[in-house]
Design an enzyme around this catalytic site. Structure first.
Site, PDB file in Angstrom:
ATOM      1  N   LYS A  99      -0.360  -3.153  -7.310  1.00 10.34           N
ATOM      2  CA  LYS A  99       0.285  -1.934  -6.815  1.00 10.34           C
ATOM      3  C   LYS A  99       1.627  -2.021  -6.303  1.00 10.34           C
ATOM      4  O   LYS A  99       2.576  -1.223  -6.341  1.00 10.34           O
ATOM      5  CB  LYS A  99      -0.783  -1.351  -5.679  1.00 10.34           C
ATOM      6  CG  LYS A  99      -2.036  -0.997  -6.026  1.00 10.34           C
ATOM      7  CD  LYS A  99      -2.053   0.452  -6.917  1.00 10.34           C
ATOM      8  CE  LYS A  99      -3.576   0.956  -7.603  1.00 10.34           C
ATOM      9  NZ  LYS A  99      -3.259   1.855  -8.578  1.00 10.34           N
ATOM     10  N   SER A 148      -2.204   2.466  -3.078  1.00 13.82           N
ATOM     11  CA  SER A 148      -2.925   2.162  -1.994  1.00 13.82           C
ATOM     12  C   SER A 148      -2.408   1.647  -0.816  1.00 13.82           C
ATOM     13  O   SER A 148      -1.432   1.066  -0.797  1.00 13.82           O
ATOM     14  CB  SER A 148      -3.934   1.153  -2.700  1.00 13.82           C
ATOM     15  OG  SER A 148      -4.821   0.629  -1.917  1.00 13.82           O
ATOM     16  N   TYR A 179      -5.322  -7.344  -7.979  1.00 13.54           N
ATOM     17  CA  TYR A 179      -5.314  -5.757  -7.834  1.00 13.54           C
ATOM     18  C   TYR A 179      -4.069  -5.360  -6.822  1.00 13.54           C
ATOM     19  O   TYR A 179      -3.387  -4.574  -7.200  1.00 13.54           O
ATOM     20  CB  TYR A 179      -6.669  -5.382  -7.647  1.00 13.54           C
ATOM     21  CG  TYR A 179      -6.515  -4.065  -7.030  1.00 13.54           C
ATOM     22  CD1 TYR A 179      -6.503  -2.927  -7.855  1.00 13.54           C
ATOM     23  CD2 TYR A 179      -6.717  -3.604  -5.623  1.00 13.54           C
ATOM     24  CE1 TYR A 179      -6.321  -1.469  -7.438  1.00 13.54           C
ATOM     25  CE2 TYR A 179      -6.538  -2.433  -5.237  1.00 13.54           C
ATOM     26  CZ  TYR A 179      -6.455  -1.317  -6.042  1.00 13.54           C
ATOM     27  OH  TYR A 179      -6.292   0.150  -5.807  1.00 13.54           O
TER      28      TYR A 179
END
Ligand code: UD1
Length: 343
Positions: free
Chosen positions: A155, A126, A151
């Site tokens: 990544k 992302s 979160y």
């Protein structure tokens, strides 16, 4: 013989669109998903579009024994790994759940790949890894900033795990795709985004408000340092995004690059504000949207859009859908969903 691709999280939003494009390009697909944030009905939608039902196993990628049995059963040529938890706010509340789901899943796949001769993995990353960019548009060489949520951290750490493993000499390749803001739905309206409960992301909130499921959209902040004061994002059509995965898989499995790990930004290269996107929705739906300006949402980035030159020139992929067609596809999907509920 058709190449066999394992798609983890293949009943999810981006996963399902990618399965369609893979099947249409002639790949055999095996989906695994634990259905924690998706529904097996998606398989019907995929089948209606492609005429071919993908193989589906309800599995959790954190379950090593189950994943091992799966690798043994099928000889995968490659993997596209979507399966992950993705709600920023929830990750702050339940960090261990996020670290377990998102890290253990990847580690299991990487551990099994050399054992079963699987050559490559495409990883869903992302633009969140860039944090608040120093300048826009942003390219792949921009620094990775400290993550602002568990979160986002998963990544970043997952990207590092892939790099470290490959640098250790593991006989695999990887392409890391950094998505900007995927929106819209398949033009057939057979598949699309299916948020469970109240949507956290902008477009499903807009379309649910448009159709009357939500009363009013809250726009989080109009006092940012942007032309109209609302945040700016690079909204990328989900089918365009899905197509990039097919190109990436082919590049990886056919050894078109000497680099064992490659990173590509997947965006349009154009930034659009939240208020501009609302105007596009009003235009394509032909109805005014009920919205109000509220305070900023904690942790939001002011503005970010991609410099997709590397994906355009090296991968040979380009986002082609217009924002109007993309919002129209999201609206068509929302209407289709409501018809299904009413029937
Ligand atoms: C977020 C995450 C991103 C993640 C993605 C998918 C951050 C900084 N980014 O993207 O890493 O991959 O979700 O889950 O957390 N907005 C409103 N009202 C709403 C909803 C959103 O005004 O009801 C605004 C937001 O303030 C933001 C924009 O719309 O400015 C886009 O929000 P959203 O769709 O949630 O995506 P991101 O926050 O960009």
């Amino acid at each position: 013989m058709a190449k066999k691709i394992l798609v983890t999280g293949g009943t999810g939003y981006i996963g399902s669109h990618t399965v369609v494009e893979l099947q249409q390009a002639g790949y055999d697909v095996v989906i695994v998903d634990n259905l924690s944030n998706s529904n097996a009905d998606v398989l019907e939608g995929i089948t209606r579009i492609t005429g071919k039902r993908p193989v589906f196993d309800k599995l959790d990628c954190t379950d090593f024994a189950a994943m091992k049995a799966l690798f043994k059963k099928y000889s995968f040529d490659g993997i596209i790994h979507f399966a992950a938890s993705k709600a920023v706010g929830e990750s702050v509340e339940k960090p261990l759940m996020y670290y377990r789901n998102n890290l253990v899943s990847l580690i299991n796949l990487l551990e099994l790949m050399p054992q079963y001769g699987v050559k490559g993995i495409v990883f869903s990353s992302s633009c969140t890894v860039y944090g608040e960019p120093d300048q826009n548009p942003i390219n792949e060489d921009a620094p990775v900033k400290p993550a602002t949520s568990p979160y986002g951290n998963t990544k970043q750490v997952n990207e590092e795990i892939i790099r470290d493993f490959i640098h250790s000499g593991a006989p695999i390749k990887s392409i890391i795709l950094r998505y900007f803001n995927p929106i819209g739905a398949h033009p057939s309206a057979e598949i699309g985004e299916l948020p469970l409960g109240v949507p956290q992301n902008l477009v499903p909130y807009i379309t649910q408000t448009g159709i009357g499921i939500r009363q009013q959209l809250s726009v989080f902040g109009d006092d940012y340092n942007t032309p109209d004061g609302s945040c700016i994002r690079d909204f990328i059509n989900v089918v365009d995004l899905a197509k990039a995965h097919v190109i990436a898989v082919e590049r990886m499995l056919e050894n078109k690059s000497d680099d064992k790990v490659e990173i590509f930004n997947l965006g349009t290269g154009t930034g659009l504000s939240v208020l501009e996107l609302i105007k596009v929705f009003e235009k394509v739906s032909g109805k005014p949207l009920n919205y109000k300006i509220v305070g900023r949402r904690k942790g939001d980035i002011e503005q970010i859009w991609a410099q997709p030159d590397k994906a355009n020139n090296v991968l040979g992929w380009k986002a082609i859908e217009t924002i109007e067609d993309t919002m129209a596809s999201a609206w068509k999907w929302q209407q289709h969903l409501c018809e299904k509920v009413v029937k």
